[in-house]
Design a protein around this motif. Sequence first.
Motif, mmCIF file in Angstrom:
data_model
loop_
_atom_site.group_PDB
_atom_site.id
_atom_site.type_symbol
_atom_site.label_atom_id
_atom_site.label_comp_id
_atom_site.label_asym_id
_atom_site.label_seq_id
_atom_site.Cartn_x
_atom_site.Cartn_y
_atom_site.Cartn_z
ATOM 1 N N GLY A 1 -5.137 -3.383 4.438
ATOM 2 C CA GLY A 1 -5.331 -4.756 3.975
ATOM 3 C C GLY A 1 -5.424 -4.862 2.477
ATOM 4 N N SER A 2 -5.078 -3.794 1.759
ATOM 5 C CA SER A 2 -5.318 -3.772 0.324
ATOM 6 C C SER A 2 -4.444 -4.745 -0.449
ATOM 7 N N ARG A 3 -3.320 -5.226 0.118
ATOM 8 C CA ARG A 3 -2.521 -6.187 -0.615
ATOM 9 C C ARG A 3 -3.296 -7.489 -0.823
ATOM 10 N N ARG A 4 -4.236 -7.805 0.077
ATOM 11 C CA ARG A 4 -5.054 -8.996 -0.083
ATOM 12 C C ARG A 4 -6.079 -8.817 -1.198
ATOM 13 N N LEU A 5 -6.459 -7.563 -1.481
ATOM 14 C CA LEU A 5 -7.426 -7.315 -2.535
ATOM 15 C C LEU A 5 -6.889 -7.764 -3.890
ATOM 16 N N SER A 6 -5.594 -7.596 -4.082
ATOM 17 C CA SER A 6 -5.014 -7.972 -5.371
ATOM 18 C C SER A 6 -4.414 -9.358 -5.355
ATOM 19 N N HIS A 7 -4.689 -10.119 -4.296
ATOM 20 C CA HIS A 7 -4.139 -11.459 -4.207
ATOM 21 C C HIS A 7 -4.686 -12.324 -5.334
ATOM 22 N N ALA B 1 -0.835 1.676 -11.388
ATOM 23 C CA ALA B 1 -2.305 1.646 -11.330
ATOM 24 C C ALA B 1 -2.855 0.322 -10.846
ATOM 25 N N ALA B 2 -1.968 -0.610 -10.491
ATOM 26 C CA ALA B 2 -2.427 -1.940 -10.091
ATOM 27 C C ALA B 2 -2.962 -1.927 -8.662
ATOM 28 N N GLY C 1 -12.808 -8.776 1.234
ATOM 29 C CA GLY C 1 -11.673 -9.083 0.368
ATOM 30 C C GLY C 1 -10.347 -8.641 0.951
ATOM 31 N N THR C 2 -10.358 -7.641 1.841
ATOM 32 C CA THR C 2 -9.113 -7.231 2.489
ATOM 33 C C THR C 2 -8.617 -8.285 3.464
ATOM 34 N N LEU C 3 -9.478 -9.237 3.797
ATOM 35 C CA LEU C 3 -9.110 -10.282 4.755
ATOM 36 C C LEU C 3 -8.836 -11.624 4.076
ATOM 37 N N PRO D 1 0.810 -1.221 0.000
ATOM 38 C CA PRO D 1 0.000 0.000 0.000
ATOM 39 C C PRO D 1 0.841 1.269 0.000
ATOM 40 N N ALA D 2 1.967 1.278 0.739
ATOM 41 C CA ALA D 2 2.824 2.462 0.765
ATOM 42 C C ALA D 2 3.447 2.708 -0.599
#
Length: 268
Positions: free
Chosen positions: A260-266, A151-152, A201-203, A22-23
């Motif tokens: 938790g946004s890294r899980r959104l793009s999992h 943009a991902a 989805g963040t989880l 996210p950063a």
Amino acid sequence: MTHPSLTQIAGYATGDPGLDDPAVWAIEVHLEGCADCRARLAGSTTVESRAVVARVASVLDREITAAPALVGRRRSRSWSVLHHRWFVGTLLPWLVMTVTVLGCAALLGALWVGMPSLVLLVAPLAPLPGVAVAWQRRADPAWELIAATPAAGLTMLLRRTAAVLAVVVPALALVGAGTGLSSALMLLPCLAFTAATLLLGTLVGVRRAAIGVMASWTLVVIAPSIAAARMPVLLSAEAARSWAVATVVLTVVALLRVTGSRRLSHPD
């Protein structure tokens, strides 16, 4: 506008593993529109990296000069931006399926007298198949390329979710107008379930969240309602205000779940 600190820019320039996804996304999006921070980033790079960039730029300049002019490049650019940022071809079959299911539900509702409205029952789930495939490896043939762009991740998912809603919401409004059903009860649960899926989805990832929400609603609401031949209280006219509140709350909380946004793009 909040600028990243010099430490964050230096860490981004050197590929500091201490910066989470996210950063990194936030810094990259900010750099797109801030010339001052781009200048700071240029000052944070090493001599070796600047030399590599200069060599690549020189090679690209020679290749571009030697290559023939592309015909229709400007005309296709706007479509390319729309296609890659807001839409992906693999969404089309799911959207067609969703619209077809809504049409069949409306037809069955007209023929199946005495039963609860199938359109109202399935309307909350209408956008979820499209949202589930909006941003995952298996559904996007260009996933590896797009995943490496600024943009991902969360931004791409939200854009494609908006594209799904841009198709599903008018379809629901059209079906509702044709059947005389309440527009609020057609659209508000649909938006609330979309926000709930993004939040979950963040989880667990968006695909799993969408499948879980669809399965739960089908087992807890749709199946009992059809078996009892009675519309559930959750979809009564009195519930419209509660759906509106739930939609706002879930949307705000989902957008605040940036950590938790890294899980959104999992790529599950």
